[in-house]
Enzyme design. Sequence first.
Site, PDB file in Angstrom:
ATOM      1  N   PRO A   9      -1.688  -2.845  -1.681  1.00  0.00           N
ATOM      2  CA  PRO A   9      -2.418  -3.546  -2.483  1.00  0.00           C
ATOM      3  C   PRO A   9      -3.699  -2.487  -2.721  1.00  0.00           C
ATOM      4  CG  PRO A   9      -2.426  -4.433  -0.049  1.00  0.00           C
ATOM      5  CD  PRO A   9      -1.098  -3.416  -0.445  1.00  0.00           C
ATOM      6  N   ASN A  10      -4.256  -2.761  -4.124  1.00  0.00           N
ATOM      7  CA  ASN A  10      -5.376  -1.904  -4.444  1.00  0.00           C
ATOM      8  C   ASN A  10      -5.237  -0.166  -4.817  1.00  0.00           C
ATOM      9  OD1 ASN A  10      -7.097  -4.479  -4.471  1.00  0.00           O
ATOM     10  ND2 ASN A  10      -6.916  -4.159  -2.205  1.00  0.00           N
ATOM     11  N   ARG A  17     -11.374   3.192  -7.795  1.00  0.00           N
ATOM     12  CA  ARG A  17     -11.750   2.330  -6.665  1.00  0.00           C
ATOM     13  C   ARG A  17     -12.391   3.440  -5.607  1.00  0.00           C
ATOM     14  NH1 ARG A  17      -7.526   1.073  -1.977  1.00  0.00           N
ATOM     15  NH2 ARG A  17      -9.044  -0.253  -0.682  1.00  0.00           N
ATOM     16  N   TYR A  22     -11.948   7.404  -1.714  1.00  0.00           N
ATOM     17  CA  TYR A  22     -10.619   7.674  -2.455  1.00  0.00           C
ATOM     18  C   TYR A  22     -10.241   8.715  -3.207  1.00  0.00           C
ATOM     19  CZ  TYR A  22      -9.703   3.473   0.399  1.00  0.00           C
ATOM     20  OH  TYR A  22      -9.625   2.285   1.395  1.00  0.00           O
ATOM     21  N   ASN A  71       1.903   3.917   2.229  1.00  0.00           N
ATOM     22  CA  ASN A  71       0.580   3.831   2.548  1.00  0.00           C
ATOM     23  C   ASN A  71       0.573   2.069   1.995  1.00  0.00           C
ATOM     24  OD1 ASN A  71      -2.142   3.173   2.226  1.00  0.00           O
ATOM     25  ND2 ASN A  71      -2.748   5.155   1.162  1.00  0.00           N
ATOM     26  N   ALA A  74      -4.508  -2.532   3.024  1.00  0.00           N
ATOM     27  CA  ALA A  74      -4.914  -3.281   4.045  1.00  0.00           C
ATOM     28  C   ALA A  74      -3.795  -3.819   4.856  1.00  0.00           C
ATOM     29  CB  ALA A  74      -5.792  -4.334   3.557  1.00  0.00           C
ATOM     30  N   GLU A  95       3.873   6.749   7.890  1.00  0.00           N
ATOM     31  CA  GLU A  95       2.637   6.060   7.149  1.00  0.00           C
ATOM     32  C   GLU A  95       1.628   7.041   6.997  1.00  0.00           C
ATOM     33  OE1 GLU A  95       1.062   3.762  10.605  1.00  0.00           O
ATOM     34  OE2 GLU A  95      -0.930   3.418   9.672  1.00  0.00           O
ATOM     35  N   HIS A  97      -2.519   7.465   5.096  1.00  0.00           N
ATOM     36  CA  HIS A  97      -3.704   6.580   4.600  1.00  0.00           C
ATOM     37  C   HIS A  97      -4.675   7.861   3.989  1.00  0.00           C
ATOM     38  CE1 HIS A  97      -2.865   3.085   6.366  1.00  0.00           C
ATOM     39  NE2 HIS A  97      -2.397   3.701   7.335  1.00  0.00           N
ATOM     40  N   ARG A 104     -13.808   4.945  10.000  1.00  0.00           N
ATOM     41  CA  ARG A 104     -14.317   3.677   8.973  1.00  0.00           C
ATOM     42  C   ARG A 104     -14.356   2.506   9.955  1.00  0.00           C
ATOM     43  NH1 ARG A 104     -10.849   3.329   3.667  1.00  0.00           N
ATOM     44  NH2 ARG A 104     -12.581   2.017   3.267  1.00  0.00           N
TER      45      ARG A 104
END
Length: 143
Positions: A9-10, A17, A22, A71, A74, A95, A97, A104
Amino acid sequence: MNVQIINGPNLDLLGVREPGIYGDTGFEPFLKSLRKDYENIEINYFQSNVEGFMIDKIHDVGFIADGIILNAGAYTHTSIALHDAIRAVKTPVIEVHISNVFAREDFRHHSMISSACVGVICGFGLDGYRLALEGLLKLAQKK
Ligand code: DQA
């Protein structure tokens, strides 16, 4: 060799964004350069904002692809269903990111999926996908 990238998502809004976190490159131009650098590898790309569609994609490719780079956005921090999907298939999953999630907010420090994956890469921007591809190449050589 055949690798599936799955973005959650996103991540369709990469480049737009929160560029301070990012970056300002969209995923498509990055993917173009990745495919050019790894001409011998078939790199397929799927993005969805819907958890179930990501699970369907893991099921679809999880017995035929040589590797999955995931990825989960969330959903990383919430999804037992993605954890189960990764464990249910044969293809190794890495995985990724883009940001360093550990630098964060606290809620990003825990991943529901890491323990089901062969490895985790975070904090290297889009280069994390490249590093994951290198990791999958090494795994395939060991087979
Ligand atoms: C992300 C980190 C997640 O915490 C966040 O929800 C994302 C992107 C990353 O690539 O840094 O959507 O997975």
